[in-house]
Enzyme design. Structure first.
Site, PDB file in Angstrom:
ATOM      1  N   LYS A  35       0.848  -1.200   0.000  1.00  0.00           N
ATOM      2  CA  LYS A  35       0.000   0.000   0.000  1.00  0.00           C
ATOM      3  C   LYS A  35       0.882   1.249   0.000  1.00  0.00           C
ATOM      4  CE  LYS A  35      -0.380  -0.318   5.025  1.00  0.00           C
ATOM      5  NZ  LYS A  35      -1.236  -0.771   6.133  1.00  0.00           N
ATOM      6  N   TYR A 253      17.309  28.798   9.933  1.00  0.00           N
ATOM      7  CA  TYR A 253      16.136  29.562  10.374  1.00  0.00           C
ATOM      8  C   TYR A 253      15.981  29.504  11.883  1.00  0.00           C
ATOM      9  CZ  TYR A 253      14.581  29.927   5.540  1.00  0.00           C
ATOM     10  OH  TYR A 253      14.491  30.209   4.200  1.00  0.00           O
TER      11      TYR A 253
END
Ligand SMILES: *Cc1c(COP(=O)(O)O)cnc(C)c1O
Length: 357
Positions: A35, A253
């Site tokens: 899946k 950041y």
């Protein structure tokens, strides 16, 4: 030149991992769970490496159809069943085995016009409380399914919530076994963790997913260290720049990492837009030119920074492995507070994929 990032798929590892599973569960047939586009690997890239399997299990009708169109003639199991009655036309045409977890699905099969009966998996809820009929209804539901002319073979299925942790499977396994004691049907109960660690649950068909891809169902690398499982994916990139920091310099950041001394760092061409987890904190392991080091500061969209203190030989162009053969995906996932499953499924489509045997 493209960015230096790429994911390499180690196809021979699938064969190896399927053999590990067969040795673990020698009496059982194997549904290879593919899946989520084969856990992020790309179903069309890898399915042939698993063609020694007994069947493929997945969720998405389109993935099932893809497998048929590629030439897979063996069983395909839809793990969540069908989502609306109209889907039965396709299930019939492509000869798909379907899970049945709710009354409406039995009613829909009963009413459908099919070219031939379908094989079904009756999903029993033994404690996961996600999909399935309560185990106490097992006999009633089985009788009902048996009475439907559109249904051919019936297999009983359940799914464990704790096969990978100390709670274990005893309660669920006993409940489903007791409730189905008088039902003469094949059983399919075991996911990867139960395949490895709870042999009493193996039954007729096991349903391993994550161990096919060489990662640990528990999220701990040590738990599969002795199994012989091999990773099927390595995510690699390169250092594209080097920075020399002075004491007190921040990185990235928010300047969430600050150098406590002079320090050399590398900028790696890999970021969260490639599927690397943005929430991976400073200290998440990374492999640079044969040396294990760590990430520093916030992961950016396209880049991340690594500590070059343990690898002074590293330069621009040095090879970096984010996870794979040299650095287990579970170690990276654990540092980032997630599991290998999520990392492999999140591999971004922009990352070029190389195939290796
Ligand atoms: C995903 C899934 C599996 C495989 O789980 P792993 O932990 O990857 O082995 C098995 N059965 C069902 C019903 C699933 O949804």
């Amino acid at each position: 030149m493209p960015r230096p990032i790429s994911a390499t798929l180690h196809l021979s590892a699938f064969d190896n991992n399927l053999n590990v599973i067969r040795n673990c569960a020698p009496q059982s047939k194997v549904w290879s769970v593919v899946k989520a586009n084969a856990y992020g690997h790309g179903l069309s890239r890898i399915w042939e490496s698993l063609s020694a399997t007994d069947g493929f299990a997945l969720l998405d009708l389109n993935e099932a159809i893809l497998l048929r169109e590629k030439g897979w003639k063996g069983p395909i199991l839809l793990l969540e069943g069908f989502f609306q009655p109209q889907d039965l036309t396709l299930l019939d045409h492509y000869r798909l085995t379907t899970t049945i977890h709710s009354d409406w699905q039995l009613e829909a099969i009963q009413r459908a016009r099919l070219s031939a009966p379908l094989n079904v998996y009756l999903k029993l809820n033994s404690g996961m409380n996600r999909l399935g009929f309560p185990v106490r209804q097992a006999e009633t539901v089985w009788q009902w399914a048996k009475s439907i002319a559109n249904i051919d073979q019936i297999t009983l299925m359940t799914h464990f919530a704790n096969a990978d942790n100390p709670t274990g499977v005893a309660q669920q396994f006993n409940d489903v076994s007791d409730a189905s004691a008088n039902i003469p049907a094949p059983r399919s109960f075991a996911n990867s963790a139960a395949t490895l660690w709870h042999s009493q649950t193996h039954g007729d068909w096991v349903r391993p997913g994550i161990i096919l891809y060489g990662a640990s169902p528990s999220g701990r690398t040590a738990d599969i260290a002795d199994t012989g499982l091999q990773p099927t994916m390595s995510l690699c990139s390169e250092i594209i720049a080097v920075q020399d920091l002075s004491k007190g310099h921040g990185v990235g950041y928010g300047s969430r990492y600050q150098a406590s001394d002079a320090q050399r760092i590398g900028v790696v061409a890999c970021g969260y837009a490639d599927g690397y987890p943005r929430h991976a904190p400073t200290g998440t392991p990374a492999w640079v030119e044969g040396v294990l080091t760590r990430t520093l500061g916030t992961i950016s969209m396209d880049m991340m920074m690594v500590d070059l203190t343990p690898c002074p030989q590293a330069v621009t162009g040095s090879k970096v492995e984010l996870w794979g053969r040299n650095l287990p995906i579970d170690d990276v996932a654990a540092a980032a507070g997630t599991v290998g499953y999520e990392l492999m499924c999140a591999l971004a489509t922009r990352v070029p994929v190389k195939i290796e045997n």
